[in-house]
Scaffold this motif. Structure first.
Motif, PDB file in Angstrom:
ATOM      1  N   GLY A 116       0.979  -0.882  -0.363  1.00 24.74           N
ATOM      2  CA  GLY A 116       0.068   0.222  -0.185  1.00 24.74           C
ATOM      3  C   GLY A 116       0.769   1.228  -0.397  1.00 24.74           C
ATOM      4  O   GLY A 116       2.472   1.231   0.231  1.00 24.74           O
ATOM      5  N   ARG A 136       1.044   5.340   1.340  1.00 26.34           N
ATOM      6  CA  ARG A 136       0.473   5.979   2.326  1.00 26.34           C
ATOM      7  C   ARG A 136       0.224   7.797   1.606  1.00 26.34           C
ATOM      8  O   ARG A 136       0.843   7.460   1.175  1.00 26.34           O
ATOM      9  CB  ARG A 136       1.377   6.243   3.935  1.00 26.34           C
ATOM     10  CG  ARG A 136       0.832   7.242   4.647  1.00 26.34           C
ATOM     11  CD  ARG A 136       1.931   7.543   6.256  1.00 26.34           C
ATOM     12  NE  ARG A 136       1.141   8.027   6.863  1.00 26.34           N
ATOM     13  CZ  ARG A 136       1.955   9.203   7.283  1.00 26.34           C
ATOM     14  NH1 ARG A 136       3.552   8.896   7.094  1.00 26.34           N
ATOM     15  NH2 ARG A 136       1.827   9.669   8.370  1.00 26.34           N
ATOM     16  N   ASP A 141      -4.839  10.215   7.426  1.00 30.04           N
ATOM     17  CA  ASP A 141      -3.675   9.164   7.527  1.00 30.04           C
ATOM     18  C   ASP A 141      -4.698   8.817   6.689  1.00 30.04           C
ATOM     19  O   ASP A 141      -5.872   7.820   6.904  1.00 30.04           O
ATOM     20  CB  ASP A 141      -2.942   8.251   8.134  1.00 30.04           C
ATOM     21  CG  ASP A 141      -1.688   9.362   8.966  1.00 30.04           C
ATOM     22  OD1 ASP A 141      -1.405  10.399   7.955  1.00 30.04           O
ATOM     23  OD2 ASP A 141      -1.539   9.142  10.020  1.00 30.04           O
ATOM     24  N   PHE A 164      -4.687   4.950   2.925  1.00 34.03           N
ATOM     25  CA  PHE A 164      -3.324   4.167   2.716  1.00 34.03           C
ATOM     26  C   PHE A 164      -4.557   4.085   1.413  1.00 34.03           C
ATOM     27  O   PHE A 164      -6.042   3.433   0.894  1.00 34.03           O
ATOM     28  CB  PHE A 164      -3.487   2.448   3.559  1.00 34.03           C
ATOM     29  CG  PHE A 164      -2.653   3.173   4.265  1.00 34.03           C
ATOM     30  CD1 PHE A 164      -1.202   2.859   4.179  1.00 34.03           C
ATOM     31  CD2 PHE A 164      -2.597   3.592   5.479  1.00 34.03           C
ATOM     32  CE1 PHE A 164      -0.479   3.509   5.380  1.00 34.03           C
ATOM     33  CE2 PHE A 164      -2.324   3.918   7.078  1.00 34.03           C
ATOM     34  CZ  PHE A 164      -0.636   3.442   6.536  1.00 34.03           C
TER      35      PHE A 164
END
Length: 63
Positions: free
Chosen positions: A47, A49, A56, A58
């Protein structure tokens, strides 16, 4: 005797957004297999970020 493999904690997430899908080998459109609001298990690694509005998030490919 072999020691047991340490068990990691399952990473869970809720789908916040999905894309349009991708093109198959023959050029046909393949829809995404998840929908917004679905709950999924994530791999421990992978993934990308990203930070949007100080949150946050992903990005993962649908494979």
């Amino acid at each position: 005797m072999l020691p047991e493999k340490p068990q990691g904690k399952a990473l869970r997430a809720m789908i916040a957004a999905v894309g349009l899908g991708c093109k198959g080998k023959g050029g046909e459109s393949q829809p995404v297999s998840v929908q917004v609001g679905d709950k999924v298990l994530l791999p421990e690694y992978g993934g990308a970020r990203v930070v949007l509005d100080d949150k946050d998030s992903f990005l993962f490919r649908d494979r």
